[in-house]
Design an enzyme around this catalytic site. Structure first.
Site, PDB file in Angstrom:
ATOM      1  N   ASP A   1      -4.672  -0.730  10.264  1.00 51.39           N
ATOM      2  CA  ASP A   1      -3.343  -0.838   9.685  1.00 51.39           C
ATOM      3  C   ASP A   1      -2.379  -0.161  10.660  1.00 51.39           C
ATOM      4  O   ASP A   1      -2.792   0.496  11.617  1.00 51.39           O
ATOM      5  CB  ASP A   1      -3.297  -0.199   8.291  1.00 51.39           C
ATOM      6  CG  ASP A   1      -2.109  -0.703   7.484  1.00 51.39           C
ATOM      7  OD1 ASP A   1      -1.184  -1.292   8.083  1.00 51.39           O
ATOM      8  OD2 ASP A   1      -2.082  -0.501   6.257  1.00 51.39           O
TER       9      ASP A   1
HETATM   10  C1  BGC Z   1       1.057  -2.145   5.814  1.00 49.33           C
HETATM   11  C2  BGC Z   1       0.293  -3.424   6.060  1.00 49.33           C
HETATM   12  C3  BGC Z   1       1.118  -4.343   6.923  1.00 49.33           C
HETATM   13  C4  BGC Z   1       1.495  -3.619   8.203  1.00 49.33           C
HETATM   14  C5  BGC Z   1       2.330  -4.470   9.157  1.00 49.33           C
HETATM   15  C6  BGC Z   1       1.564  -1.521   7.103  1.00 49.33           C
HETATM   16  O1  BGC Z   1       2.376  -0.426   6.850  1.00 49.33           O
HETATM   17  O2  BGC Z   1       0.244  -1.216   5.121  1.00 49.33           O
HETATM   18  O3  BGC Z   1      -0.019  -4.032   4.844  1.00 49.33           O
HETATM   19  O4  BGC Z   1       0.414  -5.523   7.186  1.00 49.33           O
HETATM   20  O5  BGC Z   1       2.239  -2.467   7.879  1.00 49.33           O
HETATM   21  O6  BGC Z   1       3.597  -4.661   8.674  1.00 49.33           O
END
Ligand code: BGC
Length: 766
Positions: free
Chosen positions: A270
């Site tokens: 993530d």
């Molecule tokens: C989120 C993800 C997301 C990623 C990219 C993160 O903060 O937890 O779900 O895909 O950001 O935007």
């Protein structure tokens, strides 16, 4: 001279192509061999924030504006940039670009919770086929979706993105979602793997979970999605699980995901930059997103000092190359930037209509005729929530709110109320502008409910035929919801419901409530005040049209709850270990020096084990407001005596459903199983399969046949580190909800069966 130069250039190109293999599907090993250590490390780190690094250009310029990230290109080996963007209620990219008159809006589809409320796998596939077409046509390779963490507690801020409290429903929904997106030749990233069940301190919180609960509840849905749909990618979560960051857990990313489940794609982090990059890479986390130079440096150093072996590095790079050759970018797909947004809006509307849940309908209050004069209450009628906040938000061209939706359906709305809420919204917008507090990406503010002036309700009740009250909640990434004024109604909302109900009922007029909420709210204390309750969750840009379709009966509701609505928040065992009252403070996170680990913030004990959602409520006979799997229809259905027969691997069960009412409708059929006594402590019943009928005309029947394998009957025995299905008599139950079992038949498993797995991911003593 020119000609000589040209010849030299052509020769040069030919030579370099000869010397340097250009990536294709069949030469991955050759390209791997040709890569320098620097290049290998570069490929394992995203390029969203990087510039040119040691001669290797990042892919920023080739990316799509507003995409969350990308992988890096290595031009000399013919490795292009690939583009990753959110997800999950539609593609999230920037809708406009400087100096470009074109727009790049995407369709705002229903959120995950509403899709799950349809219990209709082919519908979900239809939705995500359309969504995936936008991914392809806007030049994106992977949609960072679906979100599929279990609804452990009603107040997780991102529950709206996720499907259900039940792992089977969640896993099947995710598999259908992945299949639909990937049918376009683009990828998905199932997320957040695993146990990311709260937003509070999501980067550091340590989820402490027994192996049984982990296997049966928090991993089971991922297992189903991986085995049934082979997503191109998996996103590890931010949090820790039993002591390790999930992105650094070899047990999770390699032993379970690849060795046991057969996952073939890449794992990406993530969006962060944790110090343990090398540990992540060793554990089987192939790609670091969004990517930073220090991560490349750490990998290079790790290989040089032997912390990570050449084989481990090559394994990850091979995974990356295998992923890259599948992408549209690699294949040179000429994306149009012109997906058919009109057609997709219709898909979004249809999906919302098929999934909306009718929770209450006293004395057939609904459907309305469609020609009524309606007093539409609640600021959410105008400040309608189509999705949620944070990365799950979609930049859509428009949102149909309830005012538009009702008018489109032919209702006449009370003008004084529409004007009142419009003025309130405009006033608030002006105040916000003056205060200069732009709404941030994470925290689009929801207008709080406003009291209706004295006498207003009396006049409106006389002038209109029916009251529709819209109650709204917004939620999103980065924060959990609160118990007070969020799970519970605010005092203004409560008073509004009370005053509207008593005034309209005194005149013999009905009151309908529409719940435009991202997650479960308290309903038990007020539901008896009103005649009908319609639950569209956050239904996407066309959702309010779908609500109006349900109100008029143009659509007969057939959605059912993918989670329990409890009487009280504390009735969920997980509430004892959930930060339901946590105040985000500016100082937290910036405090210097050591501090005592804080319960539910730095670590969360999943003390409830497998007793999540209905597993707890049905087994311990705790009253609920609305049970798991519940939803009403404008017609009624009968269930025949089921036929259950043993098949080579488990059983096959059939039931015939007949529409016994007077309008056409669809019925979701839920198959629950109760296990024989003895052995492991099991829930009173567990969902093992489900199906949905086609639209049945009055009097029409359909036989649904569902299969359950012996493995699916198994529970996890920690002592043996094995899945075990006990021999004996199982009770197969067809239900209209978990509390409404309509037909039962026995099935005997003659021989006990067991499936040993690796003994990994045990909680460490705290
Ligand atoms: C989120 C993800 C997301 C990623 C990219 C993160 O903060 O937890 O779900 O895909 O950001 O935007």
């Amino acid at each position: 001279m020119k000609r000589i130069l040209l010849t030299l250039a052509v020769l040069g190109m030919a030579f370099s192509a000869f010397a340097q293999p250009q990536l294709n599907e069949n030469n991955i090993e050759e390209v791997l061999k040709a890569m320098t250590l620097q290049e290998k490390a570069t490929l394992l780190v995203g390029g969203a924030r990087a510039a040119m690094v040691n001669g290797v250009t990042s892919g920023v310029s080739a990316s799509v504006p507003g995409a969350a990230g990308n992988t890096r290109n290595i031009d000399r080996l013919g490795i292009p940039v690939t583009v990753l963007a959110d997800g999950p209620a539609g593609l999230r990219i920037q809708p406009t670009r400087p100096g470009d008159p074109n727009t790049y809006y995407c369709t705002g589809f229903p959120v995950g919770t509403l899709l799950a409320s349809s219990w209709d796998l082919s519908l979900v596939e239809e939705v995500t086929k359309a969504m995936g077409n936008e991914v392809l046509e806007y030049g994106v390779d992977v949609l960072l979706a679906p979100g599929m963490n279990i609804h452990r507690n009603p107040l997780c801020g991102r529950n709206f993105e996720y499907f259900s409290e039940d792992p089977l429903l969640s896993g099947k929904m995710a598999a259908a979602y992945v299949k639909g997106i990937q049918s376009n030749g683009v990828g998905t990233s199932i997320k957040h793997y695993a146990a990311n069940n709260q937003e509070t301190n999501r980067n550091e919180d340590d989820a402490i979970i027994s192996q049984r609960a982990l296997r049966e509840i928090y991993l089971k849905n991922f297992e189903i999605a991986v085995k049934e749909a082979q997503p191109w990618t998996v996103m590890s979560s931010y949090n820790k699980l039993n002591g390790d960051y999930t992105q650094q857990s070899e047990g999770l990313l390699t032993t379970v995901l690849r060795d046991e489940w057969g996952f073939k794609g890449i794992v990406m982090t993530d969006w962060g930059n944790k110090a343990g990059t090398v540990k992540s890479a060793k554990a089987g986390n192939d790609l670091m997103e969004p990517g930073n130079q220090n991560e490349i440096d750490r990998i290079v150093a790790g290989v040089q000092d032997g912390t990570i072996s050449q084989e481990e590095l090559d394994r990850n790079v091979r995974n990356m190359l295998t992923y890259i050759v599948r992408t549209p970018r690699f294949k040179g797909y000429k994306f149009s930037n012109k997906p058919d947004l009109k057609a997709h809006a219709q898909v979004a509307r249809k999906a919302a209509g098929e999934a909306i849940v009718l929770l209450r309908n006293e004395n057939a209050a609904l459907p309305l005729k469609g020609s009524e004069k309606v007093a539409l209450y609640g600021v959410s009628s105008i400040d309608f929530v189509a999705g949620g906040t944070g990365s799950g938000d979609v930049n859509k061209a428009y949102v149909v709110n309830m005012v538009d939706g009702m008018q489109n359906a032919g209702f006449t709305l009370d003008k004084s109320l529409v004007d009142f809420y419009t003025a309130y919204k405009a006033y608030d917008a002006a105040q916000t502008a003056v205060a200069g507090s732009a709404m941030s990406w994470f925290s689009r503010r929801k207008l709080s409910e406003v009291a209706i002036p004295e006498n207003g309700i009396n006049n409106q009740a006389r002038a209109n035929d029916v009251a529709v009250v819209v109650l709204g909640r917004n939620a999103g990434e980065g924060a959990d919801r609160k118990m007070m004024d969020d799970f519970e109604l605010t005092s203004v909302e409560r008073e509004l419901l009370q005053r509207v109900s008593s005034t309209y009922h005194a005149l013999g007029k009905k009151v309908i409530v529409v719940l435009n909420v991202g997650g479960v709210i308290e309903t038990n204390s007020w539901k008896n005040l009103v005649d009908a309750i319609v639950l569209p969750w956050s239904p996407g840009q066309e959702g309010a049209n779908a609500v109006a379709d349900v109100l008029t009966g143009k659509v007969n509701p057939s959605g059912k709850l993918p989670m329990t609505f409890p009487v009280n928040f504390m009735d969920h065992p997980s509430s004892a270990n959930f930060p339901y009252n946590y105040q985000q403070t500016a100082t937290r996170g910036f405090s210097w020096g050591p501090r005592q680990p804080q319960k539910d913030v730095d670590y969360t004990n999943y003390e409830e084990g497998i007793w999540v959602g209905y597993r707890h409520f049905v087994t311990r006979d705790v009253a609920v407001s609305y049970p798991f799997g519940f939803g009403l229809s404008y017609t009624s259905f009968s269930y025949s005596k089921p036929v259950v027969k043993a098949v080579a691997d488990g059983f096959q069960a059939s039931v015939t459903v007949t529409n016994t009412g007077s309008v056409a409708g669809k019925e979701v059929v839920e198959l629950y199983v109760s296990a024989p006594a003895g052995g492991l402590d099991k829930p009173a019943r567990e969902l093992k399969a489900f199906g949905k009928t086609k639209e049945l005309k009055p009097g029409e029947s359909q036989t649904l046949t569902l299969n359950v394998s012996a493995y699916e009957l198994a529970s996890f025995n920690e002592a043996a580190s094995a899945w075990e299905a006990a021999a004996g008599s199982y009770k197969v139950q067809f239900g209209a909800s978990v509390d409404d079992i309509r037909a039962t038949a026995p099935f005997t498993l003659k021989k006990a069966q067991s499936w040993p797995v690796h003994n990994v991911l045990a909680p460490q003593a705290k």
